[in-house]
Write an enzyme that holds these catalytic residues in place. Structure first.
Site, PDB file in Angstrom:
ATOM      1  N   ARG A 161       8.534  23.361  59.656  1.00 55.54           N
ATOM      2  CA  ARG A 161       9.564  22.416  60.102  1.00 55.54           C
ATOM      3  C   ARG A 161      10.682  23.174  60.786  1.00 55.54           C
ATOM      4  NH1 ARG A 161      11.671  18.185  55.755  1.00 55.54           N
ATOM      5  NH2 ARG A 161      12.797  20.009  55.074  1.00 55.54           N
TER       6      ARG A 161
ATOM      7  N   THR B  94      15.997  20.375  63.631  1.00 55.49           N
ATOM      8  CA  THR B  94      15.528  19.012  63.942  1.00 55.49           C
ATOM      9  C   THR B  94      14.661  18.419  62.834  1.00 55.49           C
ATOM     10  OG1 THR B  94      13.491  19.790  64.981  1.00 55.49           O
ATOM     11  CG2 THR B  94      15.449  19.641  66.394  1.00 55.49           C
TER      12      THR B  94
ATOM     13  N   ASP C  92       8.206  28.804  49.774  1.00 58.63           N
ATOM     14  CA  ASP C  92       8.924  29.976  49.258  1.00 58.63           C
ATOM     15  C   ASP C  92       8.648  30.191  47.776  1.00 58.63           C
ATOM     16  OD1 ASP C  92      10.011  30.647  51.680  1.00 58.63           O
ATOM     17  OD2 ASP C  92      11.964  29.717  51.300  1.00 58.63           O
TER      18      ASP C  92
HETATM   19  C1  PRP Z   1       7.147  22.087  53.973  1.00 57.83           C
HETATM   20  C2  PRP Z   1       6.058  21.383  53.191  1.00 57.83           C
HETATM   21  C3  PRP Z   1       5.498  20.429  54.201  1.00 57.83           C
HETATM   22  C4  PRP Z   1       6.721  20.035  54.990  1.00 57.83           C
HETATM   23  C5  PRP Z   1       7.170  18.686  54.512  1.00 57.83           C
HETATM   24  O1  PRP Z   1       6.621  23.064  54.782  1.00 57.83           O
HETATM   25  O2  PRP Z   1       5.121  22.257  52.645  1.00 57.83           O
HETATM   26  O3  PRP Z   1       4.523  21.002  55.053  1.00 57.83           O
HETATM   27  O4  PRP Z   1       7.729  21.023  54.727  1.00 57.83           O
HETATM   28  O5  PRP Z   1       8.215  18.234  55.267  1.00 57.83           O
HETATM   29  P1  PRP Z   1       8.106  16.956  56.206  1.00 57.83           P
HETATM   30  O6  PRP Z   1       7.411  15.903  55.418  1.00 57.83           O
HETATM   31  O7  PRP Z   1       9.546  16.632  56.477  1.00 57.83           O
HETATM   32  O8  PRP Z   1       7.374  17.340  57.445  1.00 57.83           O
HETATM   33  P2  PRP Z   1       7.527  24.080  55.615  1.00 57.83           P
HETATM   34  O9  PRP Z   1       7.798  23.529  56.972  1.00 57.83           O
HETATM   35  O10 PRP Z   1       8.731  24.460  54.803  1.00 57.83           O
HETATM   36  O11 PRP Z   1       6.583  25.309  55.829  1.00 57.83           O
HETATM   37  P3  PRP Z   1       5.993  26.350  54.723  1.00 57.83           P
HETATM   38  O12 PRP Z   1       5.001  25.608  53.897  1.00 57.83           O
HETATM   39  O13 PRP Z   1       5.373  27.403  55.578  1.00 57.83           O
HETATM   40  O14 PRP Z   1       7.157  26.866  53.909  1.00 57.83           O
HETATM   41  N1  URA Z   2       9.617  21.039  52.200  1.00 53.77           N
HETATM   42  C1  URA Z   2       9.773  21.575  50.969  1.00 53.77           C
HETATM   43  O1  URA Z   2       9.165  22.599  50.653  1.00 53.77           O
HETATM   44  N2  URA Z   2      10.597  20.954  50.113  1.00 53.77           N
HETATM   45  C2  URA Z   2      11.262  19.827  50.426  1.00 53.77           C
HETATM   46  O2  URA Z   2      12.016  19.300  49.573  1.00 53.77           O
HETATM   47  C3  URA Z   2      11.087  19.291  51.714  1.00 53.77           C
HETATM   48  C4  URA Z   2      10.246  19.910  52.574  1.00 53.77           C
END
Ligand code: PRP
Ligand code: URA
Length: 210
Positions: free
Chosen positions: A105, A109, A204
């Site tokens: 994400r 944005t 994380d």
């Molecule tokens: C997190 C989570 C989802 C997303 C959810 O991933 O694992 O993929 O955010 O958010 P959304 O419903 O608003 O799209 P992140 O983008 O943090 O990536 P990561 O798993 O690599 O940390």
């Molecule tokens: N992604 C995460 O890992 N945690 C949240 O709460 C939202 C998006």
């Protein structure tokens, strides 16, 4: 609640999600909990897997007995955090193929940015289970399912451990043909689009990054 959404109501899942939320739960335990919850949720999500009768010889006699029909399952984690759920599901269905969709994400944005997609080929005939512990705005989940459909995927289930109401509704309405399984639905998103109370950043916490 939309008819394609199942909130899995089980005390073991509730208990383990509460442990996940605790900020004092360290990486090792967090990882194990995500794996266990995925396995418990998978038990429910695979309730409608097709069976076929096969001949088995017991020590007593030969009989026809039900076995899972074919080997047509694909597990598709959304990287990174969805990876944490794969081993739990593979314990139930060790022969499943595994695809990957890479997304992060944008911090400003909150829009998903895709950086990788590799799916089992062909995918048309498979039951596809997409995994991601967090369904927040729903942007990543909606895009991942779009991508899978673009590659020909038809029979799709989505599994998240914690969902925000707005993201859950968005996914259910954008893709009414998929089945969605969540462990719990939290209160809301905060201004940074994090789930409240949630568990923080799932990626994380699984991988020990910050
Ligand atoms: C997190 C989570 C989802 C997303 C959810 O991933 O694992 O993929 O955010 O958010 P959304 O419903 O608003 O799209 P992140 O983008 O943090 O990536 P990561 O798993 O690599 O940390
Ligand atoms: N992604 C995460 O890992 N945690 C949240 O709460 C939202 C998006």
């Amino acid at each position: 609640m939309n008819s394609n959404v199942t909130v899995i109501d089980h005390p073991l899942i509730k208990h383990k999600i509460s442990m996940l939320r605790d900020e004092n739960t360290g990486t090792n335990e967090f990882r194990k909990l995500v794996e266990e919850i995925a396995m418990l949720m998978g038990y429910e999500a695979m309730r409608d897997l097709p069976l076929e009768e096969v001949e088995i010889k017991t020590p007593i006699e030969t009989c026809m007995a039900p076995m899972i029909a074919g080997r047509k399952l694909a597990i598709v984690p959304i990287l990174r955090a969805g990876l944490g759920m794969v081993s739990g599901l593979l314990q139930l269905t060790p022969t499943a193929k595994v695809g990957h969709i890479g997304m992060y994400r944008d911090e400003e944005t909150h829009q998903p940015q895709e950086y990788f997609c590799k799916l089992p080929n062909p995918i048309e005939e498979r039951l596809i289970i997409v995994t991601d512990p967090m369904l927040a705005t729903g942007g990543s989940a909606v895009d991942a399912v779009n991508q899978i459909k673009k590659h020909g995927g038809k029979n799709i289930k989505f599994m998240a451990i914690i969902a925000a109401p707005e993201g859950l509704q968005r996914l259910a309405e954008t893709h009414p043909d998929i089945q969605i399984y969540v462990g719990t639905v939290d209160r809301c998103l905060n201004k940074d689009a994090y789930i409240c109370p949630g568990l923080g950043d799932a990626g994380d916490r699984i991988f020990g990054t910050k």
